[in-house]
Design an enzyme around this catalytic site. Structure first.
Site, PDB file in Angstrom:
ATOM      1  N   ASP A 116     -14.515 -37.751   1.806  1.00 30.53           N
ATOM      2  CA  ASP A 116     -14.523 -36.415   1.377  1.00 30.53           C
ATOM      3  C   ASP A 116     -13.219 -35.634   0.994  1.00 30.53           C
ATOM      4  O   ASP A 116     -12.998 -34.774   1.609  1.00 30.53           O
ATOM      5  CB  ASP A 116     -15.657 -35.832   1.934  1.00 30.53           C
ATOM      6  CG  ASP A 116     -14.998 -35.317   3.466  1.00 30.53           C
ATOM      7  OD1 ASP A 116     -15.563 -34.333   3.981  1.00 30.53           O
ATOM      8  OD2 ASP A 116     -14.229 -35.945   3.763  1.00 30.53           O
ATOM      9  N   ASN A 118     -15.938 -31.901   2.837  1.00 25.96           N
ATOM     10  CA  ASN A 118     -14.966 -30.712   2.791  1.00 25.96           C
ATOM     11  C   ASN A 118     -15.213 -29.751   1.678  1.00 25.96           C
ATOM     12  O   ASN A 118     -14.958 -28.545   1.833  1.00 25.96           O
ATOM     13  CB  ASN A 118     -13.652 -31.569   2.811  1.00 25.96           C
ATOM     14  CG  ASN A 118     -13.213 -32.184   4.206  1.00 25.96           C
ATOM     15  OD1 ASN A 118     -13.590 -31.560   5.122  1.00 25.96           O
ATOM     16  ND2 ASN A 118     -12.741 -33.120   4.054  1.00 25.96           N
ATOM     17  N   THR A 164     -14.893 -41.565   6.404  1.00 24.82           N
ATOM     18  CA  THR A 164     -14.189 -40.450   6.865  1.00 24.82           C
ATOM     19  C   THR A 164     -14.855 -39.079   6.333  1.00 24.82           C
ATOM     20  O   THR A 164     -14.017 -37.941   6.297  1.00 24.82           O
ATOM     21  CB  THR A 164     -12.459 -40.411   6.615  1.00 24.82           C
ATOM     22  OG1 THR A 164     -12.614 -40.447   5.004  1.00 24.82           O
ATOM     23  CG2 THR A 164     -12.110 -41.676   6.788  1.00 24.82           C
ATOM     24  N   ASP A 194      -8.330 -38.455   9.835  1.00 27.87           N
ATOM     25  CA  ASP A 194      -9.129 -39.617   9.224  1.00 27.87           C
ATOM     26  C   ASP A 194      -8.122 -40.684   9.218  1.00 27.87           C
ATOM     27  O   ASP A 194      -8.631 -41.985   9.380  1.00 27.87           O
ATOM     28  CB  ASP A 194      -9.582 -39.236   7.862  1.00 27.87           C
ATOM     29  CG  ASP A 194     -10.755 -38.131   7.513  1.00 27.87           C
ATOM     30  OD1 ASP A 194     -10.504 -37.451   6.440  1.00 27.87           O
ATOM     31  OD2 ASP A 194     -11.391 -38.174   8.599  1.00 27.87           O
TER      32      ASP A 194
HETATM   33  O1  RIB Z   1     -14.193 -33.028  11.605  1.00 26.54           O
HETATM   34  C1  RIB Z   1     -12.974 -33.604  10.819  1.00 26.54           C
HETATM   35  C2  RIB Z   1     -13.604 -34.406   9.799  1.00 26.54           C
HETATM   36  O2  RIB Z   1     -14.390 -33.534   8.833  1.00 26.54           O
HETATM   37  C3  RIB Z   1     -12.394 -35.132   8.777  1.00 26.54           C
HETATM   38  O3  RIB Z   1     -12.738 -36.131   8.442  1.00 26.54           O
HETATM   39  C4  RIB Z   1     -12.228 -34.125   7.848  1.00 26.54           C
HETATM   40  O4  RIB Z   1     -11.878 -34.481   6.499  1.00 26.54           O
HETATM   41  C5  RIB Z   1     -13.612 -33.430   7.646  1.00 26.54           C
HETATM   42  O5  RIB Z   1     -14.360 -34.378   6.602  1.00 26.54           O
HETATM   43 CA    CA Z   2     -12.800 -36.454   5.688  1.00 30.77          CA
END
Ligand code: RIB
Ligand code: CA
Length: 311
Positions: free
Chosen positions: A11, A40, A124, A240
């Site tokens: 994301d 995100n 991720t 990530d």
């Molecule tokens: O909590 C951190 C995660 O949430 C990471 O993957 C960041 O990119 C968000 O997606």
């Molecule tokens: Ca992420």
């Protein structure tokens, strides 16, 4: 040595962008495609960001749009961390690259069923796409080598006292993955908070002076500013890319095999990854959880990844 096949479900997102960078041109990895979900930022923005990163770095893989919202909950985004665009801090040229025609879930299913070798799924972001694929076509389970995720924590959360963002956005999806019976390897906040992109790290990588290092430095400065405002951190946890480091240099991480259950109780701890680190309940162990990381070697890994790019 045979390349490890993977699909990166993400994301983007600042730290997702670095994970794409590292997965996109390593000689030991065969990146079969990116599958994108909202997280995100909205899907429109995370999708555009993925195209931009691939085009800028010359990563020629399919980018398939997936879930625009979680399975059950309303979408929660992280604009406070990743900005209005979801990837604030770098001006990309208008993308010429276009999306894969298939939906991400269909891309995952088709790719896995067609592959002769088993494929690693790296996630991720919220795990909506992967969960949907597992439910739509259970035959893919035998084609999945391992699910490697950034998410969760055996300690405290980030976007709630108990829960980490990727899991909290779609806890039901995480539950489907964690109860799939597959090998699940969780890179949680417990280790990602040990690899902060502090100013000295950004300066170190910027000195490489190529297109990857310039993207890294600009994105991390924007990421760090928001991490400072929201969490009071001097550098953002580079969440990530820990998944890619685990794939390529697993001895960077110390893993513990535990029973891990996602809290779906809709209470204050909803979305928590409850890891029985003492094995007190004697339940079936279903996840390998990262409990430590060699931070110095992780940054060496990041530097080598950036240096692999020319120009
Ligand atoms: O909590 C951190 C995660 O949430 C990471 O993957 C960041 O990119 C968000 O997606
Ligand atoms: Ca992420």
């Amino acid at each position: 040595m045979k390349k490890r096949k993977l699909i990166l479900d993400c994301d983007p997102g600042h730290d997702d962008a670095i994970a794409i960078m590292l997965a996109g041109n390593h000689p030991d990895l065969e990146l079969l495609g990116l599958t994108i979900e909202a997280g995100n930022q909205t899907l429109e923005k995370t999708g555009r960001n993925a195209l931009n990163v691939c085009q800028y770095l010359g990563i020629d893989v399919p980018v398939a749009l997936g879930a625009s919202r979680p399975l059950v909950r309303d979408l929660q985004i992280a604009e406070d961390i990743h900005g209005e665009s979801g990837l604030d801090g770098f001006d990309f040229p208008e993308p010429q690259k276009t999306f894969e025609a298939r939906h991400a879930v269909n891309f995952i299913i088709d790719t896995l069923l067609k592959s002769e070798e088993r494929v690693t799924l790296v996630t991720t972001g919220p795990m909506t796409n992967v969960a949907l694929a597992m439910r739509l076509e259970p035959r893919i389970l035998e084609k999945i080598e391992e699910v490697v995720l950034m998410g969760g924590s055996y300690g405290y959360g980030n976007v709630s006292p108990a829960a980490e963002f990727n899991i909290l956005v779609d806890p039901e999806a995480a539950h489907i993955v964690f109860t799939s019976g597959l090998k699940v390897s969780m890179m949680g906040l417990d280790v990602t908070r040990k690899v902060l992109a502090l100013p000295k790290v950004v300066e170190r990588m910027e000195k490489i002076d190529n297109k990857a290092s310039r993207l890294f430095a600009d994105l991390m400065r924007a990421f760090n500013e928001n991490q400072r405002k929201v969490f009071g951190l001097q550098g953002g946890p580079l969440h990530d890319p820990v998944t890619i480091a685990y794939l390529l240099e697993p001895d960077l991480l110390t893993m513990q095999h535990v029973h891990c259950e996602i809290d779906l109780s809709h209470g204050i701890s909803h979305g928590r990854t409850n890891c029985d680190v003492f094995d007190y309940l004697k339940r079936k162990r279903n996840a390998y959880v990262a409990v430590d990381i060699d931070a110095a070697r992780f940054w060496d890994f990041i530097e080598r990844g950036l240096r692999r790019y020319n120009g």
